[in-house]
Design a protein around this motif. Structure first.
Motif, PDB file in Angstrom:
ATOM      1  N   ASP A  86      69.431  50.540 -19.790  1.00 44.01           N
ATOM      2  CA  ASP A  86      69.039  49.900 -20.740  1.00 44.01           C
ATOM      3  C   ASP A  86      67.416  50.539 -21.288  1.00 44.01           C
ATOM      4  O   ASP A  86      66.793  50.296 -22.294  1.00 44.01           O
ATOM      5  N   TYR A  87      66.301  50.520 -19.563  1.00 39.01           N
ATOM      6  CA  TYR A  87      64.989  51.281 -20.264  1.00 39.01           C
ATOM      7  C   TYR A  87      64.919  52.432 -19.404  1.00 39.01           C
ATOM      8  O   TYR A  87      63.935  52.455 -19.370  1.00 39.01           O
ATOM      9  N   VAL A  88      66.072  53.415 -20.114  1.00 39.90           N
ATOM     10  CA  VAL A  88      65.962  54.914 -19.502  1.00 39.90           C
ATOM     11  C   VAL A  88      64.826  55.493 -20.294  1.00 39.90           C
ATOM     12  O   VAL A  88      64.444  56.414 -19.599  1.00 39.90           O
ATOM     13  N   ALA A  89      64.844  55.163 -21.838  1.00 37.93           N
ATOM     14  CA  ALA A  89      63.436  55.381 -22.601  1.00 37.93           C
ATOM     15  C   ALA A  89      62.198  55.165 -21.987  1.00 37.93           C
ATOM     16  O   ALA A  89      61.179  56.618 -21.308  1.00 37.93           O
ATOM     17  N   GLU A  90      62.043  53.894 -21.823  1.00 37.43           N
ATOM     18  CA  GLU A  90      60.993  53.485 -21.516  1.00 37.43           C
ATOM     19  C   GLU A  90      60.015  54.401 -20.191  1.00 37.43           C
ATOM     20  O   GLU A  90      59.090  54.201 -20.208  1.00 37.43           O
ATOM     21  N   ASP A  93      59.852  57.961 -19.535  1.00 39.73           N
ATOM     22  CA  ASP A  93      58.544  58.277 -19.996  1.00 39.73           C
ATOM     23  C   ASP A  93      57.031  58.120 -18.994  1.00 39.73           C
ATOM     24  O   ASP A  93      56.290  58.668 -19.131  1.00 39.73           O
ATOM     25  N   HIS A  94      56.828  57.109 -18.187  1.00 42.06           N
ATOM     26  CA  HIS A  94      56.129  56.012 -17.023  1.00 42.06           C
ATOM     27  C   HIS A  94      55.932  57.532 -15.916  1.00 42.06           C
ATOM     28  O   HIS A  94      55.062  58.050 -15.775  1.00 42.06           O
ATOM     29  N   LEU A  95      57.736  58.240 -15.578  1.00 41.93           N
ATOM     30  CA  LEU A  95      57.989  58.897 -14.916  1.00 41.93           C
ATOM     31  C   LEU A  95      56.982  59.912 -14.973  1.00 41.93           C
ATOM     32  O   LEU A  95      56.260  61.408 -14.268  1.00 41.93           O
ATOM     33  N   GLU A  96      56.802  60.141 -16.599  1.00 42.37           N
ATOM     34  CA  GLU A  96      56.822  61.957 -16.882  1.00 42.37           C
ATOM     35  C   GLU A  96      55.680  61.998 -16.796  1.00 42.37           C
ATOM     36  O   GLU A  96      54.953  63.166 -16.059  1.00 42.37           O
ATOM     37  N   VAL A  97      54.565  61.232 -16.998  1.00 39.89           N
ATOM     38  CA  VAL A  97      53.100  60.916 -16.941  1.00 39.89           C
ATOM     39  C   VAL A  97      53.082  61.620 -15.797  1.00 39.89           C
ATOM     40  O   VAL A  97      52.069  62.411 -15.077  1.00 39.89           O
ATOM     41  N   ARG A  98      53.522  60.840 -14.924  1.00 36.76           N
ATOM     42  CA  ARG A  98      53.738  60.822 -13.085  1.00 36.76           C
ATOM     43  C   ARG A  98      53.416  62.153 -12.855  1.00 36.76           C
ATOM     44  O   ARG A  98      52.655  62.592 -11.926  1.00 36.76           O
TER      45      ARG A  98
END
Ligand code: ADP
Ligand code: ASP
Ligand code: MG
Length: 462
Positions: A86-90, A93-98
């Motif tokens: 349920d939290y893949v989208a949110e 995004d965080h992981l991508e920034v890192r």
């Protein structure tokens, strides 16, 4: 009760491990405990980042960086999809920034062909920045309110020694305010391994430093206990990868455990126990993959069992330095040698000095040979010493047990059993009343560990 749970790399290494981890957290939370969680990077991720940085600095091709980041992304996103659909989208995004920050930093290393201790710390701390959001999302997925936070934002302030920083006492009130005040309502998932330094940069706490993060957070929130969840049943009589008969130790004192880890027992970071010991917080080491096992209790109490010797450990990649020919009539030569080594960042593990001050032998790790050579060359050029030699094919064996204190004949037993197996001892050092360490040549290390494990019947129950 306040509990800090630290999960090591294998304990968050894939979806199935993370599901186990969050189940333990949930169980504790539902019992009414106030729980804080500290996590390592997923298994091998820190090693992979370090390897990648080293390849890049020595001239990897352009495609290498892309492929490396793609691999990290795939592993983390695949795991996220399994544990927190349920939290893949949110969270993606965080992981991508890192991941993009990591990529930019590595690209800068590639362009500049330079990796400073400060930028290295930034780069190698990213593994925990990728695992913590996933574990926190996995908790939310099973209905537990949770947030993730860096060690720095959680309040860990360090002395800024990049690569091997220590926490400053001012961390504790900051952690109490930032983490302690939120416990009970939500579960913080704190990125292990790193904290802040005064200049605002990230400083890592030494390899395996998430154990240390766990104890720092425990001390900061005044925890009733800290649990180190790992991949073995507890602290064992020796490294189970060396000797199959290694057995789990039910309980051990802080001092004994600190000696063990300083001398090579990798199960816990060597400085991790200091904050817990200062605040008298019991630390448990338990197996994520065998949770019915009670594990090992590390606490202030010393003589929990009647054994003289409790454990034997081994440091393989060591180097013996022998310094001779001290300038006569020049006081403080030993001081000059140790200051030069300390200034160069060399950690001297063992020391033995001839009574005439004409010779000093020391043990360091093989990685520090280059730095030690440069430092000693300067001391030689100053005229303080005549000669120094390095023998790199040695190993350090360390025997630990509070029962050695005041038990005559223990040293005789140790060296007799080595002699019977024709193991030659190159150097001896009795570090404290609970520890004796000695140095043997290359391949004798495991033989010596086995001899002492047998001699003190460490494979047998009490
Ligand atoms: P984590 O990722 O959970 O922090 P580590 O790999 O850092 O785990 O530490 C656990 C490992 O330490 C074990 O798998 C074991 O191989 C090794 N080890 C070395 N010495 C000991 C010891 N005396 N007792 C238990 N484990 C030990
Ligand atoms: N990830 C870091 C390391 O591999 C810290 C840790 O796992 O404790 O050293
Ligand atoms: Mg570890």
């Amino acid at each position: 009760m306040r509990v800090v749970m630290k999960f090591g790399g294998t304990s968050v290494g894939d979806a199935s491990a993370i599901r186990k981890a969050v189940a333990f957290i949930k169980e504790s939370y539902e019992k009414g405990n106030e729980v804080a969680v500290v996590v390592s990077a997923m298994t091998k991720v820190t090693d992979q980042i370090i390897d990648a940085a080293e390849k890049i600095i020595s001239g990897a091709d352009a495609q290498f960086l892309e492929t490396f980041i793609d691999g990290l992304r795939k592993r983390h996103i695949d795991t996220l999809k399994e544990v927190a659909p349920d939290y893949v989208a949110e969270v993606s995004d965080h992981l991508e920034v890192r991941l993009m920050r990591l990529k930019d930093m590595l690209a800068a290393v590639q362009n500049l062909r330079e990796l400073t201790p400060r930028s290295r710390d930034y780069i190698i701390s990213i593994g925990e920045k990728l695992s913590a959001p996933i574990v926190s999302a996995a908790l939310r997925q099973i209905g537990i309110p949770s947030f993730q936070i860096s060690g720095c934002d959680a309040g860990i302030m360090t002395n800024g020694v990049h690569g091997n920083a220590s926490a400053l006492p001012e961390s504790y009130p900051r952690i109490a305010e930032r983490i302690g005040s939120r416990l009970g309502k939500e579960i913080p998932v704190i990125q292990g391994f790193a904290g802040c330094s005064k200049d605002g940069s990230i400083a890592t706490l030494g390899r395996s430093g998430s154990d240390y993060s766990g104890a720092i957070i425990g001390a900061g929130v005044d925890a009733d206990e800290v649990i180190i969840w790992t991949d073995v049943d507890g602290v064992m009589t020796t490294d189970p990868r060396l000797i199959l008969e290694a057995r789990v130790i039910d309980s051990i004192s802080f001092i004994e455990m600190m000696e063990m880890s300083y001398f090579g027992a990798k199960v816990i970071h060597s400085r991790a126990l200091l904050p817990a010991m200062e605040k008298d917080i019991p630390v448990y080491v338990r197996n994520t993959f065998n949770p019915t096992h009670p594990g090992t209790l590390i606490s202030r109490k010393t003589h929990a069992d009647k054994r003289i010797v409790k454990a034997v450990s081994l440091i393989k990649n060591s180097c013996l330095i022998s310094v001779t020919g001290f300038a006569t009539g020049r006081p403080g030569v030993a001081g000059e040698i140790f200051s030069a080594l300390a200034d160069a960042g060399v950690n001297v593990m063992l020391i033995s000095q001839g009574s005439s001050e004409l010779n000093i032998s020391m043990i360091i790790t093989e990685e520090e040979i280059g730095m030690a050579e440069t430092a000693l060359k300067k001391v030689q050029e100053s005229g303080a010493i005549r000669q120094y030699t390095f023998s790199s094919d040695v190993q350090v064996v360390s025997v630990v047990g509070a029962g050695m204190r005041g038990t005559p004949g223990t040293l005789a037993r140790i060296f007799k059993s080595l002699g019977e197996r024709k193991i030659n001892v190159v150097m001896i050092s009795q570090g404290s009343e609970v520890n004796v360490s000695f140095v043997v040549n290359g391949n004798d290390g495991i033989k010596a560990v086995r001899a002492l494990h047998e001699e003190f019947q460490l494979d047998k129950e009490e």
